[in-house]
Scaffold this motif. Structure first.
Motif, PDB file in Angstrom:
ATOM      1  N   ILE A  32       0.824  -1.217   0.000  1.00 36.25           N
ATOM      2  CA  ILE A  32       0.000   0.000   0.000  1.00 36.25           C
ATOM      3  C   ILE A  32       0.855   1.263   0.000  1.00 36.25           C
ATOM      4  CG2 ILE A  32      -1.924  -1.186   1.113  1.00 36.25           C
ATOM      5  CD1 ILE A  32      -1.286   0.528   3.638  1.00 36.25           C
ATOM      6  N   THR A  33       2.045   1.195   0.601  1.00 35.97           N
ATOM      7  CA  THR A  33       2.925   2.365   0.567  1.00 35.97           C
ATOM      8  C   THR A  33       3.375   2.636  -0.859  1.00 35.97           C
ATOM      9  OG1 THR A  33       3.710   1.922   2.822  1.00 35.97           O
ATOM     10  CG2 THR A  33       5.058   3.373   1.457  1.00 35.97           C
ATOM     11  N   TRP A  34       3.702   1.566  -1.572  1.00 34.73           N
ATOM     12  CA  TRP A  34       4.063   1.737  -2.982  1.00 34.73           C
ATOM     13  C   TRP A  34       2.841   2.146  -3.799  1.00 34.73           C
ATOM     14  CZ3 TRP A  34       1.882  -1.279  -6.911  1.00 34.73           C
ATOM     15  CH2 TRP A  34       2.308  -0.925  -8.194  1.00 34.73           C
TER      16      TRP A  34
ATOM     17  N   ASP B 170       3.998   5.178  -6.047  1.00 35.49           N
ATOM     18  CA  ASP B 170       3.514   5.095  -7.427  1.00 35.49           C
ATOM     19  C   ASP B 170       2.454   6.156  -7.721  1.00 35.49           C
ATOM     20  OD1 ASP B 170       3.505   3.648  -9.987  1.00 35.49           O
ATOM     21  OD2 ASP B 170       1.457   3.069  -9.439  1.00 35.49           O
ATOM     22  N   GLY B 171       1.992   6.837  -6.683  1.00 35.49           N
ATOM     23  CA  GLY B 171       0.996   7.885  -6.879  1.00 35.49           C
ATOM     24  C   GLY B 171      -0.310   7.380  -7.452  1.00 35.49           C
ATOM     25  N   CYS B 172      -0.638   6.126  -7.193  1.00 38.31           N
ATOM     26  CA  CYS B 172      -1.898   5.494  -7.618  1.00 38.31           C
ATOM     27  C   CYS B 172      -1.968   5.188  -9.120  1.00 38.31           C
ATOM     28  CB  CYS B 172      -3.119   6.346  -7.244  1.00 38.31           C
ATOM     29  SG  CYS B 172      -3.399   6.545  -5.485  1.00 38.31           S
TER      30      CYS B 172
ATOM     31  N   GLU C  79      14.429   1.143  -0.769  1.00 37.68           N
ATOM     32  CA  GLU C  79      14.496   0.326   0.448  1.00 37.68           C
ATOM     33  C   GLU C  79      13.176  -0.395   0.691  1.00 37.68           C
ATOM     34  OE1 GLU C  79      17.767   2.801   3.141  1.00 37.68           O
ATOM     35  OE2 GLU C  79      15.652   3.411   3.155  1.00 37.68           O
ATOM     36  N   ILE C  80      12.066   0.286   0.411  1.00 36.04           N
ATOM     37  CA  ILE C  80      10.753  -0.349   0.573  1.00 36.04           C
ATOM     38  C   ILE C  80      10.605  -1.503  -0.415  1.00 36.04           C
ATOM     39  CG2 ILE C  80       8.254   0.016   0.334  1.00 36.04           C
ATOM     40  CD1 ILE C  80       8.745   2.891   1.352  1.00 36.04           C
TER      41      ILE C  80
END
Length: 288
Positions: free
Chosen positions: A155-157, A162-164, A205-206
């Motif tokens: 969800i962070t990505w 990725d800005g959705c 890193e994520i």
């Protein structure tokens, strides 16, 4: 002069009183409408029948039945357990403000793990009966890795890094929602990710954290068809819900490639779950 001032003051008071009255009327009216809507919804929810689960979740996506890994987890469990259910997409957020939640015989229950525990008890279901205690414990640890670790990477990505963009390709929204949803979610998830801690890492890193989680899942699965061995277990439901977000809801991204290219046994696992549990997969998808 005093008479003029008095007249003006009385006029202001009259207008202020009218404004306050209008606000009160609107507030009370809104409360009444919400109460009526809730009563109508409750009547509809309770009409599904005894021992029929009403699953409240988000609307269907273009490539995957749900954008919520936890909603997909619960629906997968319901199908594996042969529990009769219906779906409601009008009220996706439940008593704990989370999606999904269920209504069962007039009772509302939130949180996917609590839901699965209740369903197993209520319908006398044990999807882990073919496993020894050590394997059950191992799979619970793996399930937690997916639900609490892989989830935050995805969800962070999806919403922040990725800005959705990839996400919007997998869902269908109205023009207005398409305009306002991405920036709203980006700000919200960025704040939540920072509070969680994962948001303090760099995008690379994520990605490395996500890759390591997938590597671990791939290693545990090995050459087995399912994490539960020859047939799916309760842990498979949760793991599938999370991996499905990479397999189908991250089109054209390097996150999708983690499953489809880097760890293909995870992709094969997703496809087996899809074939076995969702023969109507294509019918469930939103066409536009």
């Amino acid at each position: 002069m005093e008479a003029v001032v008095r007249t003006m003051t009385d006029g202001w008071r009259g207008r202020a009183s009218a404004v306050v009255s209008a606000v009160v009327v609107l507030y009370v009216g809104r409360k009444i409408m919400k109460a009526r809507k809730k009563t109508k919804q409750r009547k509809a929810w309770d009409s599904v029948g005894h021992n029929v689960v009403l699953l409240h979740q988000f609307r269907r996506g273009k490539f995957c039945p749900n954008l919520s890994p936890f909603a997909l987890k619960v629906e997968t469990f319901l199908r594996l357990a042969n529990v009769k259910y219906e779906v409601d997409t009008e009220s996706p957020f439940g008593p704990k403000g989370k999606c999904p939640w269920i209504t069962l015989n007039g009772e509302d229950l939130g949180d996917s793990e609590f839901i699965l525990e209740r369903l197993a008890s209520e319908f006398d279901v044990d999807l882990d009966s073919h496993l020894d205690p050590q394997k059950v414990a191992t799979l619970e640890a793996v399930r937690v890795l997916a639900d609490e670790h892989l989830f935050w990477c995805v969800i962070t990505w999806r919403y922040w890094i990725d800005g959705c963009e990839s996400f919007m390709k997998s869902q269908s929204f109205s023009p207005i929602m398409s305009l306002f949803f991405p920036p709203f979610m980006k700000r919200g998830i960025r704040s939540r990710a920072r509070e969680h801690g994962i948001g303090k890492h760099t995008p690379e890193e994520i990605y490395r954290i996500c890759k390591k989680a997938c590597s671990t899942l791939s290693g545990v699965l090995g050459e087995s068809p399912f994490f539960g061995g020859e047939r799916p277990s309760s842990a498979d439901c949760g793991i599938f819900g999370q991996l499905a977000q990479l397999r189908w809801n991250a089109p054209g991204s390097k996150y999708e490639a983690l499953v489809t290219e880097m760890y293909p046994n995870l992709s094969a696992f997703c496809d087996r779950m899809k074939t076995r549990i969702y023969p109507d997969w294509n019918e469930l998808l939103k066409s536009n």
